[in-house]
Design a protein around this motif. Structure first.
Motif, PDB file in Angstrom:
ATOM      1  N   GLY A 232     -13.504  17.109  62.583  1.00 44.57           N
ATOM      2  CA  GLY A 232     -13.635  18.365  63.372  1.00 44.57           C
ATOM      3  C   GLY A 232     -12.240  19.203  62.880  1.00 44.57           C
ATOM      4  N   SER A 233     -11.843  18.705  61.411  1.00 49.97           N
ATOM      5  CA  SER A 233     -10.680  19.924  61.363  1.00 49.97           C
ATOM      6  C   SER A 233     -10.556  19.699  59.808  1.00 49.97           C
ATOM      7  CB  SER A 233      -9.373  19.048  61.804  1.00 49.97           C
ATOM      8  OG  SER A 233      -9.156  17.929  61.273  1.00 49.97           O
ATOM      9  N   TYR A 234      -9.860  20.928  59.212  1.00 51.28           N
ATOM     10  CA  TYR A 234      -9.794  21.086  57.847  1.00 51.28           C
ATOM     11  C   TYR A 234      -8.417  21.376  57.478  1.00 51.28           C
ATOM     12  CZ  TYR A 234      -9.338  26.076  58.168  1.00 51.28           C
ATOM     13  OH  TYR A 234      -8.657  27.477  58.659  1.00 51.28           O
TER      14      TYR A 234
ATOM     15  N   LEU B  17     -17.037  22.660  63.677  1.00 51.80           N
ATOM     16  CA  LEU B  17     -16.043  22.845  62.491  1.00 51.80           C
ATOM     17  C   LEU B  17     -17.253  23.406  61.431  1.00 51.80           C
ATOM     18  CD1 LEU B  17     -13.764  22.530  60.325  1.00 51.80           C
ATOM     19  CD2 LEU B  17     -14.582  20.160  59.946  1.00 51.80           C
TER      20      LEU B  17
ATOM     21  N   VAL C 221     -12.097  25.901  72.410  1.00 56.28           N
ATOM     22  CA  VAL C 221     -11.842  26.503  71.270  1.00 56.28           C
ATOM     23  C   VAL C 221     -11.662  28.226  71.527  1.00 56.28           C
ATOM     24  CG1 VAL C 221     -12.705  27.272  68.801  1.00 56.28           C
ATOM     25  CG2 VAL C 221     -13.405  25.056  69.846  1.00 56.28           C
TER      26      VAL C 221
ATOM     27  N   PHE D 178     -17.541  27.321  62.306  1.00 52.57           N
ATOM     28  CA  PHE D 178     -16.415  28.185  62.081  1.00 52.57           C
ATOM     29  C   PHE D 178     -16.371  28.214  60.488  1.00 52.57           C
ATOM     30  CE2 PHE D 178     -12.015  27.992  60.621  1.00 52.57           C
ATOM     31  CZ  PHE D 178     -11.875  29.271  61.255  1.00 52.57           C
TER      32      PHE D 178
ATOM     33  N   TYR E  57      -7.057  26.196  65.622  1.00 54.60           N
ATOM     34  CA  TYR E  57      -7.885  25.075  66.295  1.00 54.60           C
ATOM     35  C   TYR E  57      -8.285  24.160  65.391  1.00 54.60           C
ATOM     36  CZ  TYR E  57     -10.955  22.328  69.213  1.00 54.60           C
ATOM     37  OH  TYR E  57     -11.444  21.385  69.894  1.00 54.60           O
ATOM     38  N   TYR E  58      -9.062  24.537  64.203  1.00 55.41           N
ATOM     39  CA  TYR E  58      -9.718  23.987  63.397  1.00 55.41           C
ATOM     40  C   TYR E  58      -8.873  23.345  62.238  1.00 55.41           C
ATOM     41  CZ  TYR E  58     -14.241  24.582  66.029  1.00 55.41           C
ATOM     42  OH  TYR E  58     -15.298  24.734  66.755  1.00 55.41           O
TER      43      TYR E  58
ATOM     44  N   TYR F  10     -12.030  21.488  52.837  1.00 61.96           N
ATOM     45  CA  TYR F  10     -12.862  21.871  54.214  1.00 61.96           C
ATOM     46  C   TYR F  10     -13.948  21.083  54.416  1.00 61.96           C
ATOM     47  CZ  TYR F  10      -9.987  25.711  52.177  1.00 61.96           C
ATOM     48  OH  TYR F  10      -8.805  26.514  51.578  1.00 61.96           O
TER      49      TYR F  10
ATOM     50  N   HIS G   9     -19.588  15.538  60.122  1.00 58.72           N
ATOM     51  CA  HIS G   9     -18.713  16.591  60.609  1.00 58.72           C
ATOM     52  C   HIS G   9     -19.367  17.008  61.935  1.00 58.72           C
ATOM     53  CE1 HIS G   9     -15.882  17.128  57.376  1.00 58.72           C
ATOM     54  NE2 HIS G   9     -16.813  17.047  56.319  1.00 58.72           N
ATOM     55  N   GLU G  10     -18.252  17.609  62.814  1.00 58.34           N
ATOM     56  CA  GLU G  10     -18.844  18.114  63.823  1.00 58.34           C
ATOM     57  C   GLU G  10     -19.282  19.423  63.839  1.00 58.34           C
ATOM     58  OE1 GLU G  10     -15.267  18.478  66.414  1.00 58.34           O
ATOM     59  OE2 GLU G  10     -15.043  16.223  66.457  1.00 58.34           O
TER      60      GLU G  10
END
Length: 340
Positions: A163-165, A66, A101, A69, A111-112, A170, A62-63
């Motif tokens: 980079g997203s959920y 993320l 972001v 956040f 964004y995420y 998650y 993961h980034e």
């Protein structure tokens, strides 16, 4: 089989999701894990606690943005005097900027996130990180010589991308298990996703890698969530070209059609010459699932397990979906029983 499970999954509960234009209690609820735990205890599986890992291990798939956040989101939400569920109200769709972001929590959430069906509540980070540690522990057990191990992860993970959920997910637990096996010296790892919904997050993470084969059998994105990935022409890119295999199936698919796709998937794994297997084990392919549309009955899940076990590979099974809550334990136990 050893089952890795954490009671901290209950920290993620009470959230609302936007489902077909209505705010409803999340289908992804604590009772899912409770039914699985009870069924596996009755079947005689051995339960172990997850080992402790530093959050830095998450950066293998993961980034950092993320992870940061998710770790801080609810505290930021509370700092603005809010409580309850966090859901986004806007997303960086086509024509909008995606290169920065927003500073505010509402913009950052949009964004995420990629949907409004994945609530963040006060305990979401604690539960998701505990689930990640379950998957990492199961991978360690297999790397240490166990024939198979099962991570009873909740919330699920296969929709979470680099980079997203979204999609109730998650952190991507199956991807973390794959990476842990690779880090432990297994040269090639196959990830087979049998959840009803396409594992878009796993595909994103391994899209350009040739050391991981990603195979997904799922409802066609023409009509099924997550809609925008999972078509058969998606095959990977760069070094990973040819190492993604999507097998989308129409609504109403029963055992005959599903078994044919599963045979194709497992042949691809054999051809890949993998040293280990990770299974994203969704049982929302069950005919009674409230948000899915395949027609597999309870007798199909032992047959799925038998086909997976017949590969003869060290195997990590990671729990994903399944929302027919009363039946979820029986169906998971049916798959795992083949590995005894």
């Amino acid at each position: 089989m050893k089952v890795v499970h954490s009671p901290l999954h209950r920290r993620h509960q009470g959230g609302l999701e936007l489902h077909r234009a209505e705010l409803v209690p999340s289908f992804e609820c604590p009772e899912r894990a409770d039914y699985i735990r009870d069924a596996l205890a009755e079947a005689g599986h051995a339960f172990v606690e997850p080992r402790r890992y530093d959050p830095g291990v998450l950066l293998g798939v993961h980034e950092a943005g993320l992870v940061d956040f998710l770790r801080t989101a609810y505290a930021r939400w509370q700092a603005e005097g809010r409580g309850g569920s966090m859901l986004p109200s806007g997303f960086p769709a086509r024509g909008l900027r995606r290169d920065r972001v927003p500073e505010g929590i509402n913009g950052a959430m949009g964004y995420y996130a990629f949907d409004a069906g994945s609530p963040i509540v006060e305990g979401t980070w604690e539960a998701a990180f505990a689930a990640a540690q379950c998957a990492l522990t199961a991978a360690e057990l297999v790397a240490e010589g166990e024939r198979a191990a099962y991570a009873l992860c909740r919330p699920p993970g296969h929709h979470a991308a680099r980079g997203s959920y979204g999609g109730y997910c998650y952190l991507n637990h199956a991807a973390l298990a794959v990476q842990r096996l690779r880090d432990r010296g297994i040269g090639r790892v196959a990830l087979v996703d049998v959840d009803y919904h396409h594992g878009n997050g796993s595909q994103d993470i391994f899209w350009e890698r040739s050391d991981v084969l990603f195979v997904s059998i799922h409802g066609t994105p023409d009509t099924e969530y997550p809609y925008f990935l999972g078509y058969a022409d998606e095959r990977g890119a760069g070094a990973g070209e040819g190492f993604t295999l999507n097998l989308p199936l129409p609504r109403g698919t029963g055992w005959d059609g599903y078994a044919q796709a599963l045979d194709v998937a497992l042949q691809a794994v054999s051809d890949f010459d993998a040293g280990a297997l990770v299974v994203s084990l969704g049982v929302d392919t069950y005919e009674g699932d409230p948000i899915s549309a395949f027609r597999l009955d309870a007798g199909c899940f032992p047959m799925i397990g038998a086909r997976l076990a017949a590969l003869g590979l060290p195997t990590v099974l990671v729990q994903e979906g399944g929302y027919a809550v009363a039946e979820i334990g029986t169906n998971v136990a049916g798959v795992l029983g083949a590995f005894k």
